[in-house]
Scaffold this motif. Sequence first.
Motif, PDB file in Angstrom:
ATOM      1  N   ALA A  77       0.834  -1.213   0.000  1.00 38.49           N
ATOM      2  CA  ALA A  77       0.000   0.000   0.000  1.00 38.49           C
ATOM      3  C   ALA A  77       0.866   1.258   0.000  1.00 38.49           C
ATOM      4  O   ALA A  77       0.603   2.205  -0.754  1.00 38.49           O
ATOM      5  N   GLN A  78       1.909   1.256   0.836  1.00 39.41           N
ATOM      6  CA  GLN A  78       2.810   2.409   0.874  1.00 39.41           C
ATOM      7  C   GLN A  78       3.551   2.555  -0.466  1.00 39.41           C
ATOM      8  O   GLN A  78       3.766   3.668  -0.937  1.00 39.41           O
ATOM      9  N   SER A  79       3.897   1.436  -1.065  1.00 41.92           N
ATOM     10  CA  SER A  79       4.604   1.471  -2.350  1.00 41.92           C
ATOM     11  C   SER A  79       3.717   2.041  -3.448  1.00 41.92           C
ATOM     12  O   SER A  79       4.196   2.773  -4.324  1.00 41.92           O
ATOM     13  N   GLU A  80       2.439   1.719  -3.407  1.00 39.68           N
ATOM     14  CA  GLU A  80       1.503   2.286  -4.389  1.00 39.68           C
ATOM     15  C   GLU A  80       1.435   3.799  -4.243  1.00 39.68           C
ATOM     16  O   GLU A  80       1.425   4.535  -5.233  1.00 39.68           O
ATOM     17  N   GLU A  81       1.419   4.273  -2.993  1.00 39.31           N
ATOM     18  CA  GLU A  81       1.399   5.725  -2.764  1.00 39.31           C
ATOM     19  C   GLU A  81       2.685   6.371  -3.259  1.00 39.31           C
ATOM     20  O   GLU A  81       2.653   7.443  -3.875  1.00 39.31           O
ATOM     21  N   VAL A  82       3.799   5.731  -2.982  1.00 40.65           N
ATOM     22  CA  VAL A  82       5.087   6.266  -3.438  1.00 40.65           C
ATOM     23  C   VAL A  82       5.108   6.328  -4.958  1.00 40.65           C
ATOM     24  O   VAL A  82       5.523   7.342  -5.546  1.00 40.65           O
ATOM     25  N   ALA A  83       4.659   5.266  -5.615  1.00 43.94           N
ATOM     26  CA  ALA A  83       4.645   5.245  -7.086  1.00 43.94           C
ATOM     27  C   ALA A  83       3.777   6.382  -7.622  1.00 43.94           C
ATOM     28  O   ALA A  83       4.154   7.062  -8.591  1.00 43.94           O
ATOM     29  N   GLN A  84       2.648   6.602  -7.000  1.00 44.28           N
ATOM     30  CA  GLN A  84       1.768   7.689  -7.445  1.00 44.28           C
ATOM     31  C   GLN A  84       2.459   9.046  -7.271  1.00 44.28           C
ATOM     32  O   GLN A  84       2.405   9.904  -8.158  1.00 44.28           O
ATOM     33  N   GLU A  85       3.137   9.230  -6.144  1.00 42.56           N
ATOM     34  CA  GLU A  85       3.858  10.480  -5.904  1.00 42.56           C
ATOM     35  C   GLU A  85       4.974  10.679  -6.936  1.00 42.56           C
ATOM     36  O   GLU A  85       5.194  11.798  -7.412  1.00 42.56           O
ATOM     37  N   VAL A  86       5.658   9.596  -7.269  1.00 41.14           N
ATOM     38  CA  VAL A  86       6.740   9.682  -8.262  1.00 41.14           C
ATOM     39  C   VAL A  86       6.172  10.094  -9.616  1.00 41.14           C
ATOM     40  O   VAL A  86       6.743  10.957 -10.301  1.00 41.14           O
ATOM     41  N   MET A  87       5.054   9.520 -10.003  1.00 39.77           N
ATOM     42  CA  MET A  87       4.466   9.865 -11.298  1.00 39.77           C
ATOM     43  C   MET A  87       4.050  11.338 -11.334  1.00 39.77           C
ATOM     44  O   MET A  87       4.232  12.013 -12.348  1.00 39.77           O
ATOM     45  N   ILE A  88       3.545  11.828 -10.225  1.00 36.04           N
ATOM     46  CA  ILE A  88       3.207  13.265 -10.153  1.00 36.04           C
ATOM     47  C   ILE A  88       4.476  14.096 -10.258  1.00 36.04           C
ATOM     48  O   ILE A  88       4.507  15.116 -10.965  1.00 36.04           O
ATOM     49  N   ASP A  89       5.532  13.656  -9.582  1.00 31.41           N
ATOM     50  CA  ASP A  89       6.818  14.358  -9.674  1.00 31.41           C
ATOM     51  C   ASP A  89       7.322  14.391 -11.116  1.00 31.41           C
ATOM     52  O   ASP A  89       7.843  15.418 -11.569  1.00 31.41           O
ATOM     53  N   LEU A  90       7.187  13.263 -11.822  1.00 32.20           N
ATOM     54  CA  LEU A  90       7.645  13.222 -13.209  1.00 32.20           C
ATOM     55  C   LEU A  90       6.892  14.242 -14.060  1.00 32.20           C
ATOM     56  O   LEU A  90       7.481  14.901 -14.920  1.00 32.20           O
ATOM     57  N   TRP A  91       5.613  14.356 -13.862  1.00 32.30           N
ATOM     58  CA  TRP A  91       4.810  15.333 -14.618  1.00 32.30           C
ATOM     59  C   TRP A  91       5.280  16.755 -14.295  1.00 32.30           C
ATOM     60  O   TRP A  91       5.489  17.565 -15.186  1.00 32.30           O
ATOM     61  N   ARG A  92       5.470  17.023 -13.014  1.00 27.25           N
ATOM     62  CA  ARG A  92       5.838  18.377 -12.581  1.00 27.25           C
ATOM     63  C   ARG A  92       7.288  18.735 -12.913  1.00 27.25           C
ATOM     64  O   ARG A  92       7.596  19.900 -13.159  1.00 27.25           O
ATOM     65  N   GLN A  93       8.190  17.750 -12.876  1.00 22.57           N
ATOM     66  CA  GLN A  93       9.610  18.026 -13.043  1.00 22.57           C
ATOM     67  C   GLN A  93      10.145  17.656 -14.430  1.00 22.57           C
ATOM     68  O   GLN A  93      11.360  17.665 -14.652  1.00 22.57           O
ATOM     69  N   ALA A  94       9.279  17.342 -15.342  1.00 24.41           N
ATOM     70  CA  ALA A  94       9.722  16.882 -16.668  1.00 24.41           C
ATOM     71  C   ALA A  94      10.705  17.851 -17.315  1.00 24.41           C
ATOM     72  O   ALA A  94      11.663  17.424 -17.974  1.00 24.41           O
ATOM     73  N   ALA A  95      10.515  19.133 -17.119  1.00 21.00           N
ATOM     74  CA  ALA A  95      11.398  20.119 -17.744  1.00 21.00           C
ATOM     75  C   ALA A  95      12.805  20.084 -17.151  1.00 21.00           C
ATOM     76  O   ALA A  95      13.755  20.595 -17.751  1.00 21.00           O
ATOM     77  N   ARG A  96      12.966  19.455 -15.988  1.00 27.14           N
ATOM     78  CA  ARG A  96      14.280  19.392 -15.346  1.00 27.14           C
ATOM     79  C   ARG A  96      15.136  18.231 -15.880  1.00 27.14           C
ATOM     80  O   ARG A  96      16.323  18.167 -15.579  1.00 27.14           O
ATOM     81  N   TYR A  97      14.522  17.351 -16.650  1.00 27.79           N
ATOM     82  CA  TYR A  97      15.279  16.215 -17.180  1.00 27.79           C
ATOM     83  C   TYR A  97      16.315  16.702 -18.199  1.00 27.79           C
ATOM     84  O   TYR A  97      16.010  17.497 -19.077  1.00 27.79           O
ATOM     85  N   ARG A  98      17.536  16.208 -18.069  1.00 29.08           N
ATOM     86  CA  ARG A  98      18.628  16.538 -18.985  1.00 29.08           C
ATOM     87  C   ARG A  98      19.195  15.245 -19.558  1.00 29.08           C
ATOM     88  O   ARG A  98      19.838  14.461 -18.844  1.00 29.08           O
ATOM     89  N   PRO A  99      18.998  15.003 -20.868  1.00 33.43           N
ATOM     90  CA  PRO A  99      19.482  13.756 -21.485  1.00 33.43           C
ATOM     91  C   PRO A  99      21.000  13.582 -21.368  1.00 33.43           C
ATOM     92  O   PRO A  99      21.489  12.458 -21.310  1.00 33.43           O
ATOM     93  N   GLU A 100      21.734  14.661 -21.300  1.00 28.01           N
ATOM     94  CA  GLU A 100      23.194  14.548 -21.220  1.00 28.01           C
ATOM     95  C   GLU A 100      23.659  13.974 -19.875  1.00 28.01           C
ATOM     96  O   GLU A 100      24.798  13.538 -19.738  1.00 28.01           O
ATOM     97  N   HIS A 101      22.761  13.948 -18.859  1.00 30.97           N
ATOM     98  CA  HIS A 101      23.110  13.412 -17.535  1.00 30.97           C
ATOM     99  C   HIS A 101      22.735  11.942 -17.378  1.00 30.97           C
ATOM    100  O   HIS A 101      23.067  11.327 -16.370  1.00 30.97           O
ATOM    101  N   GLY A 102      22.012  11.392 -18.342  1.00 32.32           N
ATOM    102  CA  GLY A 102      21.635   9.991 -18.246  1.00 32.32           C
ATOM    103  C   GLY A 102      20.306   9.724 -18.923  1.00 32.32           C
ATOM    104  O   GLY A 102      19.610  10.645 -19.373  1.00 32.32           O
ATOM    105  N   SER A 103      19.965   8.455 -18.988  1.00 28.51           N
ATOM    106  CA  SER A 103      18.725   8.077 -19.662  1.00 28.51           C
ATOM    107  C   SER A 103      17.503   8.459 -18.826  1.00 28.51           C
ATOM    108  O   SER A 103      17.600   8.720 -17.618  1.00 28.51           O
TER     109      SER A 103
END
Length: 194
Positions: free
Chosen positions: A55-81
């Motif tokens: 149950a806690q892992s499901e919540e963490v996964a949901q939080e991570v997906m929200i983070d990905l949506w919000r932080q997508a502009a911070r991704y830099r391909p030159e730093h890794g995949s």
Amino acid sequence: MTQPLQFGNAGAGGPRLEEVMERVSHGDKDAFAVLYDAVVKTVFGIAVKVVRDRAQSEEVAQEVMIDLWRQAARYRPEHGSVMTWVATIAHRRAVDRVRSAQAAANREHATAVRDQSRPFDEVAEQVETRLESEQVRRCLRGLTELQRQAVTLAYYQGLTYREVAETLRSPLPTIKTRMRDGLIRLRDCMGVTT
């Protein structure tokens, strides 16, 4: 008009995950759906390994997906995949959850230890009770015989005024007066203030 995204490898004609991430960074919800499908199992797997509670892992996964949506502009391909970046965010989020849970447990434990009252001191309680009993006996000896009998029957044997009057073969008004006077003398003798 943009084409619907189908994630695949570059050789199969589908967009690479880096391209999907670029579109997510511009607010493309369809691209996010593709990103979600591509990474959610990995994110959940990392969370389960670290948190060890589904149950806690499901919540963490949901939080991570929200983070990905919000932080997508911070991704830099030159730093890794993209997968490395996603895995790093998932791991950090899961570790934060474990640390938060441990901190809460530590706070609860500290509160319980702090709130634990001192152990009951049975010896001190017995001494205090014995001293009070001795003082009551001393004060009872200062009453008249009728007052002492009436108070003893009422308070130590639990009789009503009427039952005390019947037992002592005295009129009820006399018993009430003797009890009142006796209790006043007891109170004064014991130093009780009203």
